[in-house]
Scaffold this motif. Sequence first.
Motif, short mmCIF file in Angstrom:
data_model
loop_
_atom_site.label_atom_id
_atom_site.label_comp_id
_atom_site.label_asym_id
_atom_site.label_seq_id
_atom_site.Cartn_x
_atom_site.Cartn_y
_atom_site.Cartn_z
N ILE A 121 2.41 4.02 12.35
CA ILE A 121 1.05 3.67 11.95
C ILE A 121 1.02 3.50 10.44
O ILE A 121 1.54 4.34 9.70
CB ILE A 121 0.06 4.78 12.38
CG1 ILE A 121 0.03 4.85 13.92
CG2 ILE A 121 -1.32 4.54 11.80
CD1 ILE A 121 -0.76 6.00 14.46
N SER A 122 0.40 2.42 9.98
CA SER A 122 0.27 2.14 8.55
C SER A 122 -1.19 2.15 8.15
O SER A 122 -2.07 1.73 8.91
CB SER A 122 0.88 0.77 8.22
OG SER A 122 0.64 0.46 6.86
N SER A 123 -1.47 2.60 6.93
CA SER A 123 -2.83 2.55 6.39
C SER A 123 -3.08 1.24 5.65
O SER A 123 -4.20 0.94 5.28
CB SER A 123 -3.07 3.71 5.43
OG SER A 123 -2.29 3.52 4.26
N ASP A 154 -11.81 15.19 0.29
CA ASP A 154 -12.63 14.56 1.33
C ASP A 154 -12.07 13.19 1.71
O ASP A 154 -11.96 12.86 2.89
CB ASP A 154 -14.08 14.46 0.86
CG ASP A 154 -15.02 14.17 2.00
OD1 ASP A 154 -15.00 14.93 3.00
OD2 ASP A 154 -15.76 13.17 1.92
N GLN A 155 -11.68 12.39 0.72
CA GLN A 155 -11.11 11.06 0.99
C GLN A 155 -9.77 11.20 1.72
O GLN A 155 -9.48 10.43 2.63
CB GLN A 155 -10.92 10.27 -0.30
CG GLN A 155 -10.33 8.88 -0.10
CD GLN A 155 -11.25 7.96 0.69
OE1 GLN A 155 -12.41 7.79 0.34
NE2 GLN A 155 -10.74 7.38 1.75
N ALA A 156 -8.97 12.17 1.32
CA ALA A 156 -7.68 12.39 2.01
C ALA A 156 -7.92 12.69 3.49
O ALA A 156 -7.23 12.13 4.35
CB ALA A 156 -6.91 13.52 1.34
N PHE A 157 -8.90 13.52 3.78
CA PHE A 157 -9.20 13.81 5.19
C PHE A 157 -9.72 12.57 5.93
O PHE A 157 -9.40 12.37 7.09
CB PHE A 157 -10.19 14.97 5.32
CG PHE A 157 -9.54 16.32 5.27
CD1 PHE A 157 -8.65 16.70 6.27
CD2 PHE A 157 -9.82 17.19 4.25
CE1 PHE A 157 -8.04 17.95 6.23
CE2 PHE A 157 -9.21 18.45 4.20
CZ PHE A 157 -8.32 18.83 5.20
N ARG A 158 -10.50 11.74 5.25
CA ARG A 158 -10.94 10.49 5.89
C ARG A 158 -9.73 9.59 6.19
O ARG A 158 -9.65 8.98 7.26
CB ARG A 158 -11.96 9.76 5.03
CG ARG A 158 -13.32 10.44 5.02
CD ARG A 158 -14.43 9.56 4.47
NE ARG A 158 -14.21 9.06 3.13
CZ ARG A 158 -14.54 9.70 2.01
NH1 ARG A 158 -15.12 10.89 2.06
NH2 ARG A 158 -14.31 9.16 0.83
N ASN A 159 -8.78 9.52 5.25
CA ASN A 159 -7.57 8.73 5.47
C ASN A 159 -6.76 9.29 6.64
O ASN A 159 -6.25 8.53 7.47
CB ASN A 159 -6.71 8.71 4.20
CG ASN A 159 -7.37 8.00 3.03
OD1 ASN A 159 -8.31 7.23 3.20
ND2 ASN A 159 -6.91 8.30 1.84
N ILE A 160 -6.64 10.59 6.70
CA ILE A 160 -5.90 11.24 7.77
C ILE A 160 -6.60 11.01 9.11
O ILE A 160 -5.95 10.68 10.12
CB ILE A 160 -5.73 12.75 7.49
CG1 ILE A 160 -4.77 12.95 6.31
CG2 ILE A 160 -5.25 13.50 8.73
CD1 ILE A 160 -4.80 14.35 5.73
N ALA A 161 -7.91 11.17 9.13
CA ALA A 161 -8.68 10.98 10.36
C ALA A 161 -8.50 9.56 10.90
O ALA A 161 -8.40 9.35 12.11
CB ALA A 161 -10.16 11.29 10.12
N GLN A 162 -8.45 8.59 10.00
CA GLN A 162 -8.26 7.20 10.41
C GLN A 162 -6.89 7.01 11.06
O GLN A 162 -6.76 6.37 12.10
CB GLN A 162 -8.41 6.26 9.22
CG GLN A 162 -8.33 4.80 9.58
CD GLN A 162 -8.61 3.90 8.38
OE1 GLN A 162 -8.91 4.34 7.28
NE2 GLN A 162 -8.51 2.60 8.61
N ALA A 163 -5.85 7.59 10.48
CA ALA A 163 -4.51 7.49 11.06
C ALA A 163 -4.46 8.20 12.41
O ALA A 163 -3.88 7.68 13.37
CB ALA A 163 -3.47 8.09 10.11
N LEU A 164 -5.07 9.37 12.50
CA LEU A 164 -5.09 10.10 13.77
C LEU A 164 -5.84 9.31 14.84
O LEU A 164 -5.40 9.27 16.00
CB LEU A 164 -5.73 11.49 13.58
CG LEU A 164 -4.90 12.50 12.81
CD1 LEU A 164 -5.73 13.75 12.51
CD2 LEU A 164 -3.63 12.87 13.58
N ALA A 165 -6.96 8.70 14.46
CA ALA A 165 -7.72 7.91 15.43
C ALA A 165 -6.88 6.76 15.97
O ALA A 165 -6.90 6.47 17.18
CB ALA A 165 -9.01 7.38 14.79
N GLU A 166 -6.14 6.10 15.09
CA GLU A 166 -5.28 5.01 15.54
C GLU A 166 -4.21 5.51 16.50
O GLU A 166 -3.77 4.80 17.40
CB GLU A 166 -4.64 4.32 14.33
CG GLU A 166 -3.94 3.03 14.70
CD GLU A 166 -3.49 2.21 13.51
OE1 GLU A 166 -2.52 1.45 13.67
OE2 GLU A 166 -4.10 2.33 12.43
N ALA A 167 -3.81 6.77 16.34
CA ALA A 167 -2.81 7.37 17.21
C ALA A 167 -3.41 7.87 18.53
O ALA A 167 -2.69 8.16 19.47
CB ALA A 167 -2.14 8.54 16.50
N GLY A 168 -4.75 8.00 18.57
CA GLY A 168 -5.41 8.51 19.77
C GLY A 168 -5.78 9.98 19.66
O GLY A 168 -6.03 10.63 20.67
#
Length: 129
Positions: A5-7, A51-65
């Motif tokens: 997964i890439s951001s 907070d931004q780091a967690f948003r970035n992480i959440a986006q990667a996790l969402a893409e992973a399911g």
Amino acid sequence: MRRLISSGSRFEEEIGYSRAVVDGDHVWVSGTTGYDYAAMTIAEDVVAQADQAFRNIAQALAEAGASLDDVVRVLFIVPRREDWEPCWPVVKRHLGKAKPASTLIHAGLQTDAMRIEIEVTARLPKGQP
């Protein structure tokens, strides 16, 4: 089955890593800083960066399911000791339900502008590919 997964961050391409790797029912998210990858900017404030780091992480996790509620392990890297305690409410807001195993390291980061880096491991919810 392994999935990358890439951001879209230029760092991933230039350095040669993935934002996250899904393998089996685990998701490993790379150390993530407070960059807004769309604008390639970073706030000066450590709380805003966390907070931004967690948003970035959440986006990667969402893409992973997965989601932040699926995090089982977290590693925080903070260069300045005094920056850690102000981040506690942000951590609790994002990980308070999951309550993962946690480690904090005080160490330098890639640039002085980066004031926190967060790495997580999550397990995909049952029934996810």
